[in-house]
Design an enzyme around this catalytic site. Structure first.
Site, PDB file in Angstrom:
ATOM      1  N   HIS A   1      -7.733  -0.830   6.680  1.00 16.15           N
ATOM      2  CA  HIS A   1      -8.013  -2.107   7.326  1.00 16.15           C
ATOM      3  C   HIS A   1      -8.738  -3.006   6.317  1.00 16.15           C
ATOM      4  CE1 HIS A   1      -8.727  -4.982  10.470  1.00 16.15           C
ATOM      5  NE2 HIS A   1      -9.993  -5.038  10.099  1.00 16.15           N
TER       6      HIS A   1
ATOM      7  N   ASN B   1       0.841  -1.210   0.000  1.00 17.25           N
ATOM      8  CA  ASN B   1       0.000   0.000   0.000  1.00 17.25           C
ATOM      9  C   ASN B   1       0.870   1.252   0.000  1.00 17.25           C
ATOM     10  OD1 ASN B   1      -3.043  -0.480   0.213  1.00 17.25           O
ATOM     11  ND2 ASN B   1      -2.221  -2.002   1.634  1.00 17.25           N
TER      12      ASN B   1
ATOM     13  N   ASP C   1      -8.815  -0.648  15.068  1.00 16.68           N
ATOM     14  CA  ASP C   1      -9.529  -0.794  13.796  1.00 16.68           C
ATOM     15  C   ASP C   1     -10.952  -0.222  13.859  1.00 16.68           C
ATOM     16  OD1 ASP C   1      -7.316  -1.998  12.586  1.00 16.68           O
ATOM     17  OD2 ASP C   1      -7.911  -3.976  13.317  1.00 16.68           O
TER      18      ASP C   1
ATOM     19  N   ASN D   1      -5.708   5.022   8.744  1.00 15.43           N
ATOM     20  CA  ASN D   1      -5.361   3.594   8.641  1.00 15.43           C
ATOM     21  C   ASN D   1      -6.154   2.956   7.510  1.00 15.43           C
ATOM     22  OD1 ASN D   1      -4.269   1.025   9.486  1.00 15.43           O
ATOM     23  ND2 ASN D   1      -6.224   0.563  10.477  1.00 15.43           N
TER      24      ASN D   1
HETATM   25  C1  GAR Z   1      -2.967  -4.791   4.211  1.00 20.24           C
HETATM   26  O1  GAR Z   1      -3.882  -5.762   3.769  1.00 20.24           O
HETATM   27  C2  GAR Z   1      -3.612  -3.897   5.248  1.00 20.24           C
HETATM   28  O2  GAR Z   1      -4.958  -3.633   4.989  1.00 20.24           O
HETATM   29  C3  GAR Z   1      -3.436  -4.724   6.501  1.00 20.24           C
HETATM   30  O3  GAR Z   1      -2.145  -5.249   6.395  1.00 20.24           O
HETATM   31  C4  GAR Z   1      -1.837  -5.440   4.993  1.00 20.24           C
HETATM   32  C5  GAR Z   1      -0.507  -4.798   4.725  1.00 20.24           C
HETATM   33  O4  GAR Z   1      -0.100  -5.055   3.418  1.00 20.24           O
HETATM   34  N1  GAR Z   1      -3.616  -3.941   7.680  1.00 20.24           N
HETATM   35  C6  GAR Z   1      -4.231  -4.385   8.784  1.00 20.24           C
HETATM   36  O5  GAR Z   1      -4.607  -5.521   8.910  1.00 20.24           O
HETATM   37  C7  GAR Z   1      -4.382  -3.351   9.889  1.00 20.24           C
HETATM   38  N2  GAR Z   1      -5.281  -3.810  10.875  1.00 20.24           N
HETATM   39  P1  GAR Z   1       1.062  -4.168   2.760  1.00 20.24           P
HETATM   40  O6  GAR Z   1       2.214  -4.146   3.778  1.00 20.24           O
HETATM   41  O7  GAR Z   1       1.441  -4.938   1.530  1.00 20.24           O
HETATM   42  O8  GAR Z   1       0.524  -2.827   2.497  1.00 20.24           O
END
Ligand code: GAR
Length: 227
Positions: A124, A29, A160, A122
């Site tokens: 989520h 992201n 969250d 954030n």
């Molecule tokens: C993503 O899916 C994000 O939505 C999640 O971690 C992943 C990170 O992926 N976040 C959560 O679960 C927060 N509660 P990335 O490091 O490839 O962006």
């Protein structure tokens, strides 16, 4: 007659908003958001990528592109408060307008959340308020929901939770695995988070004292499957 645009600085480039992105892992992201800054007309400026893990792959990706990086290793602190205070000290040095959590897998203390109140965002992987916490995709399949997706929201003390800025949704197939669903949701995340960051950079998102989010000049808050 000269018409001046107050959003342009003396070099006629748009005034940029300063973002610091916090990651714990791959940072896919973060990568999508960082790409926004490359556009000449973009108002997005990534000041730093900060991680609680030195091994986070996203740090190398950012450093290779000339983005400043920093590590605040949570294991070096005796409690959450001390870690969050150290993290906040690093973050404020970059003078962010907004702090973006992008797969930052630490529960933040009220002290940290309040310090960046209204500026802490954030993403989520669920349609909040459904499925806060971990293993959202497996839990969504287990619960038999027809729609799943992701939410970008202002961060509050509650894990969250917090005022939702925008969501993206898809139909859950009856045959897919949690891993397949996670992959499909991640594609939506990569559309949604940069979109919201663009809005933030153009002052199109406001949050009032009652926690109500208003979008200015934006006619949609959902991407993907309609209601
Ligand atoms: C993503 O899916 C994000 O939505 C999640 O971690 C992943 C990170 O992926 N976040 C959560 O679960 C927060 N509660 P990335 O490091 O490839 O962006």
């Amino acid at each position: 007659m000269f018409v001046t645009d107050s959003s342009l600085n003396q070099t006629n480039k748009p005034e940029k908003k300063r973002f610091v992105i916090l990651i714990s892992g791959l940072g896919s992201n973060m990568q999508q958001i960082a790409q926004l800054a490359n556009d000449f007309s973009s108002r997005v400026s990534i000041q730093a990528v900060v991680s609680n893990k030195a091994s986070a792959a996203g740090l190398d990706w950012a450093a290779e592109r000339g983005i400043e990086t920093a590590v605040v290793d949570h294991r070096l602190f005796s409690d959450r408060e001390k870690f969050d205070q150290a993290l906040a000290r690093v973050v404020v040095k970059f003078e962010p307008d907004y702090v973006l959590l992008a797969g930052f897998m630490r529960i933040l203390t009220p002290g940290f959340v309040n310090q960046f109140k209204g500026r802490l965002i954030n993403i989520h992987p669920s349609l909040l308020p459904a499925f806060p916490g971990l293993h959202t995709h497996a839990r969504a399949i287990e619960a038999g929901v027809q729609r799943h997706g992701c939410s970008v929201h202002f961060v509050t003390d509650e894990l969250d939770h917090g005022p939702v800025i925008a969501q993206a949704a898809l139909e859950v197939s009856t045959t897919e695995t949690p891993e397949q669903l996670a992959q499909r949701v991640l594609v939506l995340e990569h559309q949604l988070y940069p979109e919201v960051v663009q809005w933030l950079s153009r002052d199109q998102v406001t949050l009032d004292d009652n926690g109500k989010v208003t979008l200015h000049g934006v006619s949609y808050r959902h991407i993907g499957t309609s209601e």
